[in-house]
Design a protein around this motif. Structure first.
Motif, short mmCIF file in Angstrom:
data_model
loop_
_atom_site.label_atom_id
_atom_site.label_comp_id
_atom_site.label_asym_id
_atom_site.label_seq_id
_atom_site.Cartn_x
_atom_site.Cartn_y
_atom_site.Cartn_z
N LYS A 168 2.67 13.19 -54.61
CA LYS A 168 4.22 12.48 -54.01
C LYS A 168 5.52 12.79 -54.78
O LYS A 168 6.08 13.38 -53.88
N VAL A 169 5.14 13.34 -56.07
CA VAL A 169 5.76 13.90 -56.22
C VAL A 169 6.63 15.11 -55.91
O VAL A 169 7.59 16.02 -55.32
N GLU A 170 6.26 15.97 -55.53
CA GLU A 170 5.90 17.67 -55.21
C GLU A 170 6.39 17.42 -54.28
O GLU A 170 6.57 18.42 -52.89
N GLU A 171 5.35 16.82 -53.27
CA GLU A 171 5.37 15.96 -52.06
C GLU A 171 7.17 16.12 -51.71
O GLU A 171 7.92 16.01 -51.01
N SER A 172 7.76 14.73 -52.36
CA SER A 172 8.89 14.57 -52.28
C SER A 172 10.09 15.49 -52.11
O SER A 172 11.06 15.57 -51.60
#
Length: 396
Positions: A73-77
């Motif tokens: 989720k960090v990367e996608e955010s």
């Protein structure tokens, strides 16, 4: 040095520390609604680095503020979501040279026009490109869409200058010039696309002159720091002292004095309107965290000397390869050099300032272990042998 007007406010050292902690997202309830993107917008810059121990630094930054955010989720955010209703996807961040190589909110693109202009005017870093190499990379990106350096023809060639191929040199030059932007990372490889496709139209311009770019960045740096000296503020986006001097009077920052600080300081006026209150985070900090990335500031605010020793020869290291400071109760209480062995988080070397640091360190280690998928913690060495048994018991 700029002429400093009389200070508007006198701050105690403790007040300045709390203002800095709140500005950096470590004091008060975390902004879970804003999430990772909110952290990036709040900080204005998240430093990137190749080192990955628990996780890469740009993952550790939101973790330290929000808790156990899923790493995917960090990367996608940071990067591009699925395109809604068939609209072209747009990134939420871009990579550029700020404090170092950093992720920056997409809204900050216009503010770095001064740096793009400087790079375009700069000699070509002691290497040359053959005729047409730069244009060939631009043409390929235009025809094929986002590509890695490998897909552009290979990133390495065995030559000089970081061993980069001509295609890699060309696309990195285009990135510095602002013609190309990094839109995501795949297995830590940059994915490049044309800025005209990736940056929203209303942001894709270099209309701001150098003075306005610098004024805005100084203002934003002051907001992200809460309070800082001329050096602190300039260091945030690596702006020269004389550039800070030229714009700080018009930046909106307020002159203040801070107990124990030998130099004048400026504060975000919004930070002075209320007393910082709320819960302090207990967490391990990446050495590249903006709370502590400037050593002199860290010593001045926390009385804590910290140095990344990854590039120090092993026999000369004091605290370890990737020693992560422990933040608890608004203070830095020690540090740990972590590693991973299968499903075990290994604390290779732990430094604790006082017995009161045992429980916060144990809690921080357990939370970090769970976040990266480890089910146990092993303590190898504690600099204070009298605290080793207590820490070992506490992490179980």
């Amino acid at each position: 040095m700029t002429t400093v007007p009389p200070p508007a406010v006198e701050l105690s050292a403790a007040e300045a520390r709390r203002i800095a902690l709140r500005a950096q997202g470590f004091l008060g309830a975390p902004d879970r609604r804003g999430g990772v993107r909110g952290v990036l917008r709040h900080l204005g810059a998240v430093q990137l680095d190749t080192i990955s121990v628990l996780a890469r630094s740009h993952e550790l930054i939101p973790y330290a503020r929000l808790g156990a955010v899923g790493r995917r989720k960090v990367e996608e955010s940071y990067w591009t979501p699925a395109a809604p209703e068939g609209d072209p996807p747009r990134p939420h961040a871009f990579e550029y040279w700020s404090h170092a190589a950093c992720l920056l909110p997409i809204e900050e693109w216009p503010h770095f026009a001064f740096r793009r202009r400087a790079y375009r005017a700069r000699p070509h870093w002691h290497h040359e490109l053959s005729d047409g190499a730069y244009d060939a990379v631009i043409k390929q990106l235009r025809a094929e869409g986002p590509l890695t350096a490998t897909e552009l023809g290979g990133a390495k060639n065995g030559g000089e200058w970081w061993d980069w191929s001509e295609a890699k040199v060309a696309v990195e030059r285009a990135l510095m010039h602002g013609e190309v932007v990094c839109t995501e990372r795949r297995s830590w490889k940059r994915v490049y696309d044309l800025a005209e496709r990736a940056i929203p139209d209303h942001l894709l311009h270099d209309d701001l002159d150098d003075t306005e770019c610098l004024r805005r960045l100084v203002r934003l740096a002051g907001r992200s720091l809460g309070v800082g000296t001329r050096s602190d503020i300039g260091d945030y986006h690596r702006i020269k002292g004389e550039q800070v001097d030229a714009v700080i009077a018009d930046s909106g920052l307020v002159p203040v004095t801070v107990e124990g600080w030998a130099k004048p300081a400026w504060a975000d006026p919004d930070a002075l309107t209320s007393v910082p209150r709320g819960r302090h985070r207990t967490t391990l900090l990446s050495p590249f965290d903006s709370l502590i990335w400037e050593r002199a500031r860290t010593e001045r605010i926390f009385g804590f000397t910290h140095r990344l020793e990854a590039y120090v020869p092993k026999p000369k290291r004091i605290y370890g390869y990737f020693a992560m400071p422990l933040l608890s109760g608004g203070k830095l209480l020690g540090r740990v050099d972590p590693a991973r062995e299968g499903s075990t988080l290994v604390a290779r070397q732990v430094s604790l300032d006082t017995p009161a640091a045992v429980e916060p360190m144990a809690r921080a280690l357990r939370e970090a272990a769970e976040w990266v998928g480890c089910d146990s913690v092993r303590i190898e060495r504690v600099d204070r042998p009298d605290l080793a048994a207590a820490l070992t018991r506490a992490v179980i």
